[in-house]
Scaffold this motif. Structure first.
Motif: not given
Length: 74
Positions: A40-45
């Motif tokens: 979850n939130g991989g794109g932000i990471i």
């Protein structure tokens, strides 16, 4: 992992899906693909990592540009 770019080295992106890109580093020889983490939130990471990478790469480029003969060892 330690590597050095060959003469044909390049950085690029690869489209994984709609709105999703991976970072591709062709090292000549070899290739490193950095995908969006499957969390979850991989794109932000990945976006934060790419921003950090951009800043660090710019610092290296500026430093090497100041050295005689392209910043060789020594």
């Amino acid at each position: 992992m330690t590597c050095a770019p060959g003469r044909g080295a390049a950085a690029d992106v690869r489209r994984v899906g709609p709105g999703w890109l991976s970072l591709v580093l062709t090292m000549d020889p070899g290739r490193l693909v950095i995908d969006v983490p499957a969390v979850n939130g991989g794109g932000i990471i990945l976006a934060r990592f790419c921003q950090d990478l951009s800043v660090a790469a710019q610092q290296v480029a500026v430093d090497l540009g100041r050295k005689p003969h392209g910043g060789g060892q020594g």
